[in-house]
Structure formats: structure tokens, C-alpha cells
Design a protein around this motif. Structure first.
Motif, PDB file in Angstrom:
ATOM      1  N   LEU A  28       0.815  -1.203   0.000  1.00 31.79           N
ATOM      2  CA  LEU A  28       0.000   0.000   0.000  1.00 31.79           C
ATOM      3  C   LEU A  28       0.852   1.257   0.000  1.00 31.79           C
ATOM      4  O   LEU A  28       0.518   2.236  -0.651  1.00 31.79           O
ATOM      5  N   SER A  29       1.967   1.197   0.709  1.00 32.09           N
ATOM      6  CA  SER A  29       2.834   2.376   0.730  1.00 32.09           C
ATOM      7  C   SER A  29       3.457   2.618  -0.633  1.00 32.09           C
ATOM      8  O   SER A  29       3.633   3.772  -1.029  1.00 32.09           O
ATOM      9  N   SER A  32       0.837   4.320  -2.722  1.00 30.45           N
ATOM     10  CA  SER A  32       0.683   5.722  -2.325  1.00 30.45           C
ATOM     11  C   SER A  32       1.861   6.553  -2.821  1.00 30.45           C
ATOM     12  O   SER A  32       1.689   7.729  -3.169  1.00 30.45           O
ATOM     13  N   MET A  93      -7.101   5.495  -1.167  1.00 29.58           N
ATOM     14  CA  MET A  93      -6.151   5.026  -0.156  1.00 29.58           C
ATOM     15  C   MET A  93      -6.798   4.945   1.227  1.00 29.58           C
ATOM     16  O   MET A  93      -6.470   4.053   2.004  1.00 29.58           O
ATOM     17  N   THR A  94      -7.726   5.860   1.537  1.00 33.81           N
ATOM     18  CA  THR A  94      -8.400   5.759   2.836  1.00 33.81           C
ATOM     19  C   THR A  94      -9.327   4.552   2.886  1.00 33.81           C
ATOM     20  O   THR A  94      -9.487   3.944   3.949  1.00 33.81           O
ATOM     21  N   TRP A  97      -6.741   1.376   3.095  1.00 36.60           N
ATOM     22  CA  TRP A  97      -5.626   1.342   4.036  1.00 36.60           C
ATOM     23  C   TRP A  97      -5.799   0.268   5.106  1.00 36.60           C
ATOM     24  O   TRP A  97      -4.868  -0.475   5.404  1.00 36.60           O
TER      25      TRP A  97
END
Length: 140
Positions: A28-29, A32, A93-94, A97
């Protein structure tokens, strides 16, 4: 922006949805980071366009209104696309996450924002090409 750069950015926009299918918490990072790089590149493109405006004879002669009138649609679409891009990236992303495998397409309002953002992308890249093709007339 030439065709090669346009195809690379279009590929990045297309492949990000496929990358999401294989996302885990550690990845996920990285997604982002890709989103952030894309947004920063749009900001750099805007900065370059304004720097090119500052070097024109029209701007130096004090006829800024002519430049603004000629390119107001392209500049407006760039800022609208940037806003849609950041909004979609932050919302996605929210949603992902805490649960990377969450089905986000059922979220109310996400599909319309996604479609509007992709339509804005088409307009954005069209007007970036428009600026590039008309730049010789403005002595960039």
C-alpha cells in the motif's frame, strides 16, 4: 509532452488498477508513493508551463491578459484534473488502508468520481498536447 511520455503516464494510470488486485499492507505504501509521484509530476508540469509563459515576449511586454485568455481553458482543466486526481487517490487510499482487499467499487459515489477523473484525464492530456502544438506561435 511527447507521445512517449503520454503513453508512459497512460500506462501508469491503467496499470494502477491491476496493481491494486495484488495489494497487501506492505505494498500500500508503494502505491501511495506512485500516486504521490503522479501528483507531483502534474504540479511540475504546471510550473514548467508558467515558466514558459514568463519567457514569452507577450508576457514581458505586459500583455498577460492575452496569454491568460488564450490558455485559460487548458490551465483550468489542469487544475481541475489535479484536484480530481488528488481526491480520487486520497479516497481510494483511505478506503484500502485498513482492508487492502476491500471491494471499493460498491462505495457510493466512488464510481462517478472515478469516471469523472478518467474523463478529466483525457481532457488534460488533450490540452497538454494542445499547448505543445501551439507553443511555437507563442515563442516558447
Amino acid at each position: 509532452m511527447n507521445i512517449t511520455q503520454l503513453s508512459k503516464i497512460s500506462f501508469l494510470n491503467s496499470i494502477q488498477d491491476l496493481c491494486i488486485l495484488f495489494v497487501y499492507i506492505t505494498q500500500l505504501s508503494s502505491i501511495s508513493i506512485l500516486y504521490s509521484i503522479q501528483d507531483v509530476c502534474i504540479l511540475f508540469a504546471v510550473i514548467v508551463v508558467f515558466l514558459l509563459f514568463f519567457n514569452t515576449y507577450i508576457f514581458q511586454a505586459g500583455l498577460v491578459n492575452i496569454l491568460i485568455e488564450k490558455f485559460k481553458v487548458a490551465i483550468g482543466i489542469t487544475f481541475i484534473y489535479f484536484g480530481l486526481n488528488v481526491g480520487l487517490h486520497v479516497w481510494e487510499m483511505t478506503l484500502r488502508w485498513d482492508e487492502p482487499n476491500l471491494y471499493i467499487w460498491g462505495t457510493p459515489g466512488f464510481i462517478p468520481l472515478f469516471v469523472i477523473q478518467r474523463t478529466g484525464a483525457v481532457l488534460y492530456y488533450y490540452f497538454k498536447t494542445f499547448i505543445q502544438k501551439t507553443s511555437t506561435r507563442c515563442n516558447f
